[in-house]
Write a protein that holds these residues in place. Sequence first.
Motif, PDB file in Angstrom:
ATOM      1  N   LYS A  17       2.200  13.074 -13.025  1.00 11.87           N
ATOM      2  CA  LYS A  17       1.617  13.704 -11.830  1.00 11.87           C
ATOM      3  C   LYS A  17       2.572  13.759 -10.647  1.00 11.87           C
ATOM      4  O   LYS A  17       2.639  14.776  -9.963  1.00 11.87           O
ATOM      5  CB  LYS A  17       0.371  12.940 -11.360  1.00 11.87           C
ATOM      6  CG  LYS A  17      -0.804  13.074 -12.286  1.00 11.87           C
ATOM      7  CD  LYS A  17      -1.943  12.214 -11.803  1.00 11.87           C
ATOM      8  CE  LYS A  17      -1.632  10.758 -11.947  1.00 11.87           C
ATOM      9  NZ  LYS A  17      -0.676  10.132 -11.059  1.00 11.87           N
ATOM     10  N   ARG A  75      -9.047   5.694   0.665  1.00  9.24           N
ATOM     11  CA  ARG A  75      -9.213   7.171   0.666  1.00  9.24           C
ATOM     12  C   ARG A  75      -9.716   7.668   2.010  1.00  9.24           C
ATOM     13  O   ARG A  75      -9.251   8.681   2.532  1.00  9.24           O
ATOM     14  CB  ARG A  75     -10.190   7.545  -0.460  1.00  9.24           C
ATOM     15  CG  ARG A  75     -10.530   9.044  -0.537  1.00  9.24           C
ATOM     16  CD  ARG A  75     -11.047   9.413  -1.907  1.00  9.24           C
ATOM     17  NE  ARG A  75     -10.086   8.910  -2.870  1.00  9.24           N
ATOM     18  CZ  ARG A  75     -10.404   8.083  -3.880  1.00  9.24           C
ATOM     19  NH1 ARG A  75     -11.647   7.743  -4.107  1.00  9.24           N
ATOM     20  NH2 ARG A  75      -9.456   7.633  -4.681  1.00  9.24           N
ATOM     21  N   ASP A  96      -1.475  13.539  -5.108  1.00  9.76           N
ATOM     22  CA  ASP A  96      -1.343  12.850  -6.392  1.00  9.76           C
ATOM     23  C   ASP A  96      -2.488  11.826  -6.470  1.00  9.76           C
ATOM     24  O   ASP A  96      -2.384  10.766  -5.885  1.00  9.76           O
ATOM     25  CB  ASP A  96       0.043  12.186  -6.380  1.00  9.76           C
ATOM     26  CG  ASP A  96       0.340  11.377  -7.614  1.00  9.76           C
ATOM     27  OD1 ASP A  96      -0.554  11.167  -8.444  1.00  9.76           O
ATOM     28  OD2 ASP A  96       1.498  10.929  -7.736  1.00  9.76           O
ATOM     29  N   SER A 101     -10.088  10.073  -9.485  1.00 14.20           N
ATOM     30  CA  SER A 101      -9.494   8.860 -10.064  1.00 14.20           C
ATOM     31  C   SER A 101     -10.459   7.685  -9.971  1.00 14.20           C
ATOM     32  O   SER A 101     -10.539   6.867 -10.892  1.00 14.20           O
ATOM     33  CB  SER A 101      -8.171   8.500  -9.370  1.00 14.20           C
ATOM     34  OG  SER A 101      -7.112   9.271  -9.901  1.00 14.20           O
ATOM     35  N   THR A 102     -11.184   7.574  -8.857  1.00 11.35           N
ATOM     36  CA  THR A 102     -12.170   6.488  -8.758  1.00 11.35           C
ATOM     37  C   THR A 102     -13.300   6.720  -9.761  1.00 11.35           C
ATOM     38  O   THR A 102     -13.771   5.787 -10.422  1.00 11.35           O
ATOM     39  CB  THR A 102     -12.738   6.406  -7.323  1.00 11.35           C
ATOM     40  OG1 THR A 102     -11.646   6.333  -6.412  1.00 11.35           O
ATOM     41  CG2 THR A 102     -13.621   5.181  -7.150  1.00 11.35           C
ATOM     42  N   TYR A 105     -11.476   5.989 -13.330  1.00  5.69           N
ATOM     43  CA  TYR A 105     -11.006   4.613 -13.574  1.00  5.69           C
ATOM     44  C   TYR A 105     -12.119   3.583 -13.350  1.00  5.69           C
ATOM     45  O   TYR A 105     -12.322   2.690 -14.168  1.00  5.69           O
ATOM     46  CB  TYR A 105      -9.813   4.268 -12.673  1.00  5.69           C
ATOM     47  CG  TYR A 105      -8.474   4.761 -13.175  1.00  5.69           C
ATOM     48  CD1 TYR A 105      -8.144   6.109 -13.127  1.00  5.69           C
ATOM     49  CD2 TYR A 105      -7.527   3.882 -13.696  1.00  5.69           C
ATOM     50  CE1 TYR A 105      -6.906   6.560 -13.579  1.00  5.69           C
ATOM     51  CE2 TYR A 105      -6.290   4.327 -14.148  1.00  5.69           C
ATOM     52  CZ  TYR A 105      -5.985   5.665 -14.080  1.00  5.69           C
ATOM     53  OH  TYR A 105      -4.762   6.105 -14.532  1.00  5.69           O
ATOM     54  N   GLN A 106     -12.797   3.686 -12.196  1.00  2.36           N
ATOM     55  CA  GLN A 106     -13.806   2.664 -11.904  1.00  2.36           C
ATOM     56  C   GLN A 106     -15.183   3.069 -12.469  1.00  2.36           C
ATOM     57  O   GLN A 106     -15.917   2.234 -12.976  1.00  2.36           O
ATOM     58  CB  GLN A 106     -13.891   2.415 -10.391  1.00  2.36           C
ATOM     59  CG  GLN A 106     -12.767   1.542  -9.842  1.00  2.36           C
ATOM     60  CD  GLN A 106     -11.392   2.204  -9.850  1.00  2.36           C
ATOM     61  OE1 GLN A 106     -11.247   3.357  -9.445  1.00  2.36           O
ATOM     62  NE2 GLN A 106     -10.379   1.500 -10.334  1.00  2.36           N
TER      63      GLN A 106
END
Length: 212
Positions: A17, A75, A96, A101-102, A105-106
């Motif tokens: 990325k 964020r 990027d 992503s949260t 991933y979470q």
Amino acid sequence: MAGGKFITLEGGEGTGKSTQAALLAEGLREAGKDVTVTREPGGAPGAEQIRSLLVEGAVERWDPMTEALLHVAARRQHLEETIQPALDAGRWVVCDRFADSTMAYQGYGLGLGRDAMAGLHELAIGGMTPDLTVVLDLPVETGLGRATAKSGGEDRYERMDAEFHRRLRDGFLDIARREPERCAVIDALGAIDAVQAAIRAVVGERLGVDWP
Ligand code: TMP
């Protein structure tokens, strides 16, 4: 002034990325845009400090919800200090990683779930949504192999097990399936130039950029 656009790059470990974000920004500048390139977690001084807490140290150092809250706190600061001012000034922002992503991933990876992550984002960033999200997709083993080769201490997530990485890869693909108008999945197995060409094709088509 023509408004800037907000483009995010997402994906698992080792998908390239950062390299692709830098190349995309270079191309957009050649196409006459003012561009800010930034990253998460980070992208503003306080958010970069939070980044260190998240990407270094023992895998188990955070309770999963605490970890999600730290990402979302970083964020919010990044949005307020860097992203929104740039967009308000008419700049294009290439980021990027961002909220997906949260979610991946979470929400999917650590098992906190979609609803909890959506709730956190509603509170912290409201309806702030990218104009385009490029999801770079790679088989987990390939990505982890590439990432481990150049981790440099920021490897807390790379040390998490392969099942975690499989869940988050599936999570990104699920996010893209749910929001096909915002998201485009690009196969990141190819050479850097080929992946960049695929990204530029999508950016050109969806956001109306004429590449020089
Ligand atoms: P990077 O390696 O892409 O710079 O990102 C740092 C790590 O943080 C990466 O392993 C993914 C992880 N991460 C999350 O777990 N949740 C998030 O919301 C973000 C932005 C990153």
